[in-house]
Design an enzyme around this catalytic site. Sequence first.
Site, PDB file in Angstrom:
ATOM      1  CB  CYS A  77       7.190   5.447  -2.444  1.00 29.30           C
ATOM      2  SG  CYS A  77       6.112   4.917  -4.001  1.00 29.30           S
ATOM      3  CG  ASN A  78       4.716   0.089   0.230  1.00 31.47           C
ATOM      4  OD1 ASN A  78       5.380  -0.830   0.878  1.00 31.47           O
ATOM      5  ND2 ASN A  78       4.112   1.181   0.659  1.00 31.47           N
ATOM      6  CB  THR A  79       4.970   1.927  -6.217  1.00 32.88           C
ATOM      7  OG1 THR A  79       3.958   1.919  -5.884  1.00 32.88           O
ATOM      8  CG2 THR A  79       5.281   1.559  -7.466  1.00 32.88           C
ATOM      9  CB  CYS A 196      -0.024   1.869  -1.025  1.00 37.50           C
ATOM     10  SG  CYS A 196      -0.036   3.462  -1.781  1.00 37.50           S
TER      11      CYS A 196
HETATM   12  N1  DGL Z   1       2.849   5.908  -2.046  1.00 31.52           N
HETATM   13  C1  DGL Z   1       3.248   5.015  -2.923  1.00 31.52           C
HETATM   14  C2  DGL Z   1       3.355   3.638  -2.450  1.00 31.52           C
HETATM   15  O1  DGL Z   1       3.559   3.374  -1.310  1.00 31.52           O
HETATM   16  C3  DGL Z   1       2.603   4.805  -4.349  1.00 31.52           C
HETATM   17  C4  DGL Z   1       1.482   5.522  -4.845  1.00 31.52           C
HETATM   18  C5  DGL Z   1       1.629   5.727  -6.408  1.00 31.52           C
HETATM   19  O2  DGL Z   1       2.355   6.680  -6.698  1.00 31.52           O
HETATM   20  O3  DGL Z   1       0.990   5.143  -7.143  1.00 31.52           O
HETATM   21  O4  DGL Z   1       3.279   2.698  -3.225  1.00 31.52           O
END
Ligand code: DGL
Length: 277
Positions: A77-79, A196
């Site tokens: 997850c990037n976030t 993301c």
């Molecule tokens: N899939 C997640 C990412 O890569 C985050 C999505 C989210 O929960 O906003 O950022």
Amino acid sequence: MNYPHIPGPIGVFDSGYGGLTILSKIRETLPQYDYIYLGDNARTPYGTRSFEIVYEFTLQAVNRLFLMGCHLVILACNTASAKALRSIQINDLPQMDPQRRVLGVIRPTAECIGTLTRSRHVGILATAGTIRSESYPLEIHKLFPDITVTGQACPMWVPLVENNEAQSDGADYFVKKYIDSLLEKDPLTDTVVLGCTHYPILAPKIERYMPPHIATVAQGGLVADSLKNYLARHPEMDAKCTKGGHCLYFTTEAEEKFSESASTFLNEPIRVERIEL
Ligand code: DGL
């Protein structure tokens, strides 16, 4: 903390389904390992939440995966990688268990960028949280200071994916809108990172609206290769990862909801268990 000391699966965490795009590439590259996937679907999306909350939720998930026996956890997850990874690595891991490791998805992506762009102008499509954190420009500039990095937040894309609307006609409007807005900010862009893990699910629409001379980079393969490399360089960690080719799935949401959506992401039926963090 009293974590199990016997070898265990590799943990893969995301706020929801997005990490499944990373997990499936990891399993293609490293099918011999065991995995636990944990999706915090009940509290998704993370992208609009504050630093404090994303950190708190991610730490809870990491702790749970350690309790389940994982020695190595990938924040797919990037976030979470942008907002929580550094604090967890620096402040929490030494107290939780200095031998365990948590890795993210931004660094492996940044490492590949330098060889992909010719114009040296790179765009990042990501959640508002990831863009605001400036993690991509920071990581890319550590390695390639000559690259111009432009970010565009796409706040509607995760909800489209989480609500199974990624292939609907309504999705086109928002896919086009954010791509156009990114390319207006920097028309010299020749490489766009899908920053993301949910976004590869929108790939057919993204391909439709991305000009053909621009390369779109998804992270799954990059993260999988980076993990393979990491395990080869760290035999002591490799020895702590069990190898049976199995994957267990956990969600914080209702089980039926997860298995229905996850099966379409993975093209196979799965069994999932609900847990509370
Ligand atoms: N899939 C997640 C990412 O890569 C985050 C999505 C989210 O929960 O906003 O950022």
